[in-house]
Design an enzyme around this catalytic site. Structure first.
Site, short mmCIF file in Angstrom:
data_model
loop_
_atom_site.label_atom_id
_atom_site.label_comp_id
_atom_site.label_asym_id
_atom_site.label_seq_id
_atom_site.Cartn_x
_atom_site.Cartn_y
_atom_site.Cartn_z
N ALA A 29 0.87 -1.19 0.00
CA ALA A 29 0.00 0.00 0.00
C ALA A 29 0.91 1.23 0.00
CB ALA A 29 -0.96 -0.02 1.18
N HIS A 34 6.84 5.85 1.53
CA HIS A 34 7.66 4.74 1.01
C HIS A 34 8.51 5.22 -0.16
CE1 HIS A 34 4.12 2.41 2.69
NE2 HIS A 34 5.15 1.86 3.32
N GLY A 144 11.34 4.48 8.19
CA GLY A 144 10.80 5.80 8.49
C GLY A 144 10.86 6.11 9.98
N LYS A 145 11.07 7.40 10.29
CA LYS A 145 11.11 7.81 11.70
C LYS A 145 9.72 7.82 12.33
CE LYS A 145 15.18 10.79 11.29
NZ LYS A 145 15.65 12.18 11.33
#
Ligand code: PAF
Length: 273
Positions: A29, A34, A144-145
Site C-alpha cells: 500500500a 515509502h 521511516g522515523k
C-alpha cells in the site's frame, strides 16, 4: 524490474552481485513516505530492493491483518516508476514454517509504548526484518522515523546481532495539512481524517511551547491531551534517545510519541527534538 516470490532464488541472485544494495522493507500500500525511502535508497546505492510482505507475525489477534490494504498492481507500478531493481513479494508459506526460531524484543525498550499496547508485535517485526536482511543482505536498509520505536529496536537488533547493514532513518513524510502518511490513513472517513489532524496539531503545539522555553513534560502532556480531547489517546510519552521516560525536555535528546485511536483506526506519530 525483476520480481521474486521465492526467498532462496532472490538470495542467490543478490549474493552474486558485486554492487551495493539499498533495501526498503514494506508491507505494501505504498505511499509518498515509502517513495521517499526508495528515493533515498536510489541515491545511496547501486541496486534497490523493495520487499512487500504483510507480515502476519506482527499483527495481534483481532487486529487488521485481513483488512490491511493490499494493492499489488499499484505497488508494482510505483516500484517500477521509482527505479526499483528488485521487488520481493513472498507469500506467507515462503517466509514462515511451523515451530520456528524467533527473535524477542528486549525486555524494557520492547515492552513500553507500542510493545505494551501490542504485546508480541515487535517480536514479529524483528523476526521478519532479520529474515529479510538475511535474504537480501543489504548494504543499507531504510526505515521511516514515524515508527520511532520500531526503528530504535531494529537499530538495536543490528547492533546486538552484529548485522552487517547500515540502518538509515528517514524523516516522516506528511500531507500538506500535517497528517503523517500511513498506509492505515485509508481507513479514515473525512470526518475522522479531520479528527486525526489533532495528533499532528498536538505535536506542533508542544513544539511551540518548547521553543518558548517550556520543559516540563507533565505540563506539555496536559496541553497535548487537551488538544486531542475528542480522541482516544493511548499514550503521550516523552522519552530520551535511549528510550527512557523523562520529566524535563532536553533539546537535542527528546522524542515525543503519541498513539491514539480515531474511530477504529489506531495512529501513531512523534516529534524529535
Ligand atoms: O514498517 C513496516 O512496514 C513493517 O513493520 C516492516 C518493517 C516492513 C516489517 O514488516
Amino acid at each position: 524490474m525483476k520480481v521474486f516470490r521465492d526467498p532462496i532464488a532472490l538470495q542467490q541472485e543478490l549474493r552474486a552481485l558485486p554492487e551495493s544494495i539499498g533495501f526498503v522493507p514494506t508491507m505494501g500500500a505504498l505511499h509518498l513516505g515509502h517513495r521517499t525511502l526508495i528515493d533515498e535508497a536510489r541515491r545511496d546505492s547501486d541496486i534497490v530492493v523493495v520487499s512487500i510482505f504483510v507480515n502476519p507475525a506482527q499483527f495481534l489477534a483481532g487486529e487488521d491483518l485481513q483488512s490491511y490494504p493490499r494493492k499489488e498492481e499499484a505497488d508494482r507500478r510505483i516500484c517500477e516508476l521509482s527505479g526499483v531493481d528488485y521487488l520481493f513479494y513472498p507469500d506467507v508459506e515462503a517466509m514462515y514454517g511451523s515451530d520456528e526460531v524467533w527473535v524477542s524484543a528486549p525486555d524494557v525498550r520492547g515492552f513500553i509504548l507500542e510493545g505494551y499496547s501490542r504485546p508480541g508485535h515487535f517480536d514479529g517485526v524483528l523476526t521478519v526484518v532479520l529474515k529479510l536482511f538475511n535474504i537480501v543482505a543489504p548494504t543499507r536498509a531504510y526505515f521511516g522515523k514515524k515508527d520511532a520505536q520500531q526503528l530504535a529496536l531494529i537499530e538495536q537488533m543490528a547492533e546486538n546481532f552484529f548485522l552487517h547493514v547500515d540502518i538509515v532513518a528517514v524523516d516522516t513524510v506528511r500531507d500538506s495539512d500535517g497528517l503523517a502518511l500511513s498506509s492505515r490513513n485509508v481507513y479514515l472517513s473525512d470526518v475522522e481524517r479531520r479528527e486525526a489532524l489533532k495528533i499532528a496539531s498536538a505535536l506542533k503545539h508542544a513544539g511551540k511551547m518548547m521553543a518558548q522555553g517550556v520543559r516540563d513534560a507533565t505540563r506539555l502532556k496536559q496541553e497535548m491531551q487537551h488538544i486531542m480531547a475528542s480522541l482516544e489517546v493511548e499514550y503521550i510519552a516523552f522519552l530520551n534517545r535511549e528510550f527512557h521516560h523523562i520529566d524535563q525536555v532536553e533539546i537535542g535528546n527528546t522524542i515525543v510519541l503519541i498513539a491514539a485511536r480515531v474511530g477504529d483506526t489506531r495512529l501513531i506519530d512523534n516529534m524529535q527534538l
